[in-house]
Design a protein around this motif. Sequence first.
Motif, PDB file in Angstrom:
ATOM      1  N   GLU A  98       1.067  -1.151  -0.185  1.00 34.83           N
ATOM      2  CA  GLU A  98       0.099   0.054   0.015  1.00 34.83           C
ATOM      3  C   GLU A  98       0.718   1.110  -0.058  1.00 34.83           C
ATOM      4  O   GLU A  98       0.237   2.314  -0.553  1.00 34.83           O
ATOM      5  N   LYS A  99       1.981   1.249   0.523  1.00 37.84           N
ATOM      6  CA  LYS A  99       3.066   2.212   0.587  1.00 37.84           C
ATOM      7  C   LYS A  99       4.320   1.679   0.263  1.00 37.84           C
ATOM      8  O   LYS A  99       4.776   0.876   0.755  1.00 37.84           O
ATOM      9  N   THR A 100       5.191   2.429  -0.620  1.00 34.07           N
ATOM     10  CA  THR A 100       6.258   1.691  -1.087  1.00 34.07           C
ATOM     11  C   THR A 100       7.366   2.381  -0.611  1.00 34.07           C
ATOM     12  O   THR A 100       8.606   1.816  -0.659  1.00 34.07           O
ATOM     13  N   GLU A 101       7.470   3.740  -0.033  1.00 34.11           N
ATOM     14  CA  GLU A 101       8.623   4.324   0.493  1.00 34.11           C
ATOM     15  C   GLU A 101       8.461   4.461   1.953  1.00 34.11           C
ATOM     16  O   GLU A 101       7.349   5.031   2.236  1.00 34.11           O
ATOM     17  N   ILE A 102       9.088   3.679   2.949  1.00 30.02           N
ATOM     18  CA  ILE A 102       8.693   3.710   4.270  1.00 30.02           C
ATOM     19  C   ILE A 102      10.124   3.988   4.830  1.00 30.02           C
ATOM     20  O   ILE A 102      11.377   3.488   4.838  1.00 30.02           O
ATOM     21  N   LYS A 103       9.849   5.010   6.056  1.00 30.17           N
ATOM     22  CA  LYS A 103      10.866   5.521   6.860  1.00 30.17           C
ATOM     23  C   LYS A 103      11.193   4.641   8.179  1.00 30.17           C
ATOM     24  O   LYS A 103      10.036   4.755   8.702  1.00 30.17           O
ATOM     25  N   ILE A 104      12.088   4.077   8.471  1.00 31.59           N
ATOM     26  CA  ILE A 104      12.376   3.316   9.367  1.00 31.59           C
ATOM     27  C   ILE A 104      13.513   3.713  10.202  1.00 31.59           C
ATOM     28  O   ILE A 104      14.673   4.113   9.813  1.00 31.59           O
ATOM     29  N   GLY A 105      13.201   4.361  11.462  1.00 32.28           N
ATOM     30  CA  GLY A 105      13.991   4.778  12.393  1.00 32.28           C
ATOM     31  C   GLY A 105      14.909   3.721  13.107  1.00 32.28           C
ATOM     32  O   GLY A 105      14.642   2.671  13.146  1.00 32.28           O
ATOM     33  N   PHE A 106      16.356   4.222  13.409  1.00 33.12           N
ATOM     34  CA  PHE A 106      17.144   3.334  14.210  1.00 33.12           C
ATOM     35  C   PHE A 106      17.892   4.125  15.018  1.00 33.12           C
ATOM     36  O   PHE A 106      18.189   5.368  14.834  1.00 33.12           O
ATOM     37  N   ILE A 107      18.519   3.599  16.131  1.00 31.30           N
ATOM     38  CA  ILE A 107      19.410   4.048  16.860  1.00 31.30           C
ATOM     39  C   ILE A 107      20.731   3.690  16.607  1.00 31.30           C
ATOM     40  O   ILE A 107      21.076   2.291  16.214  1.00 31.30           O
ATOM     41  N   PRO A 108      21.942   4.326  16.705  1.00 30.31           N
ATOM     42  CA  PRO A 108      23.273   3.760  16.239  1.00 30.31           C
ATOM     43  C   PRO A 108      23.626   2.595  17.223  1.00 30.31           C
ATOM     44  O   PRO A 108      24.314   2.969  18.302  1.00 30.31           O
ATOM     45  N   LEU A 109      23.494   1.713  16.998  1.00 29.72           N
ATOM     46  CA  LEU A 109      23.847   0.191  17.676  1.00 29.72           C
ATOM     47  C   LEU A 109      24.192  -0.840  16.729  1.00 29.72           C
ATOM     48  O   LEU A 109      23.617  -0.848  15.476  1.00 29.72           O
ATOM     49  N   THR A 110      24.795  -1.859  16.976  1.00 28.63           N
ATOM     50  CA  THR A 110      25.344  -2.945  16.181  1.00 28.63           C
ATOM     51  C   THR A 110      23.912  -3.594  15.692  1.00 28.63           C
ATOM     52  O   THR A 110      23.906  -4.181  14.663  1.00 28.63           O
ATOM     53  N   ASP A 111      22.846  -3.898  16.624  1.00 29.52           N
ATOM     54  CA  ASP A 111      21.588  -4.441  16.228  1.00 29.52           C
ATOM     55  C   ASP A 111      20.774  -3.635  15.373  1.00 29.52           C
ATOM     56  O   ASP A 111      19.634  -4.147  14.896  1.00 29.52           O
ATOM     57  N   CYS A 112      21.152  -2.531  14.918  1.00 35.08           N
ATOM     58  CA  CYS A 112      20.421  -1.892  13.743  1.00 35.08           C
ATOM     59  C   CYS A 112      20.689  -2.492  12.306  1.00 35.08           C
ATOM     60  O   CYS A 112      20.090  -2.255  11.298  1.00 35.08           O
TER      61      CYS A 112
END
Length: 429
Positions: free
Chosen positions: A58-72
């Motif tokens: 339904e939406k093709t461009e998606i903004k995904i937040g992350f914090i500077p960590l190895t598990d991002c």
Amino acid sequence: MSNQPNDSHIDVTSSTPENTRRDFLKKSTGILGGAALMSMVAPGVRSGAWAAGSDAPEKTEIKIGFIPLTDCASVVIASVLGFDKKYGIKIMPSKEASWAAVRDKLVNGELDGAHVLYGLIYGVQMGIGGPKKDMANLMTINNNGQAITLSDQLKAKGAVDGVSLARLIKAEPREYTFAQTFPTGTHAMWLYYWLATYGVNPFTEAKVITVPPPQMIANMRVDNMDGFCVGEPWNARAIRDNVGFTAVTTQEIWKDHPEKILGTSADWVAKHPNTARALIMAVLDASRYIDTMSNRTQVAKIIAEKSYVNTDVDSIEGRMHGQYNNGLGKKWQDPNYMKFFNDGKVNFPYLSDGMWFLTQHKRWGLLKSDPDYLAEAQKVNQIKLYTEAATQLKIAVPKSPMRSARLIDGVVWDGKDPKKYANGFKIKA
């Protein structure tokens, strides 16, 4: 934001013009027949071919937040190496300054989703640690890979582990200060659980503060804290910067514990179920790629870049490979290093995992009464969507949405009686 798609991936997704895709399928089926063609196409790519129908994102461009960590890493790698394109979406990683910022942007819809602390999502769901909003957990991103770092000043006093730290706190009482990254988050719960295991009440015998992960080392360097719990690479970096040492890894507190999840709001999932499914598949592909150990050096180099974790590669790479050094002279190869996939065992959104965080929120007084643990987990954890995505990728899902584990204090958690478990600890709020 760096985005370097890998051209080797076949793109028959919605980013391809409709007429081109139809021409491709028409010409191809003319030669092979539709069933024969689809039998030759990987399940993930096949779902992209469905993009012309009702399963189109339904939406093709998606903004995904992350914090500077190895598990991002799995969110970043899904974007940088183009796993997202296979499923007709474009992930736009968005580097955030703090978990509070991630929470606020998920709640107001500025982010479509995020690499986020398991307990943060449940805190918002319950209206503690922020505004109340129905939330969703699409999948678990990783197991293991966090730690508790203590300061060199404590080491000088003989406090190098849980037993000796507890002894020092009893013998020389003062305001011992420990940092976690978000009040309802994973690091707070690992820190509280560990201190309580050795008889220290984190609220009456210590001071607890909240500090964003990349700021931990700077704060310890100026003596603002005696210890902190955070994800890698900041524990490894503390050793390299000579400001602290690793007292315990979180996999020692709970082997293969749930850590970060792919979180969003419940209303976002309701509006975008196909996009959510495509997002899960892209991150699953990236997770599988990262857990091929020969790929981890490349992954460490990518996420070390300024756009992501912004630190030296060595601080990330060693512990990604399970090579541990506690800063006190002990070195070991840890079989329970940070895992992103583990044949899909990492990623299933177990109901018991979500319920565990609620039990700890109750234990420490963040929840004033016992919630309906199972009902809340069933609302948040998107087992149906995850199972659909995993099945298309031929990734096994467990028979039960519950799992059990024995934690560092010897207590077993299996999700069967959460109220008894939450209220059964000797040390609690």
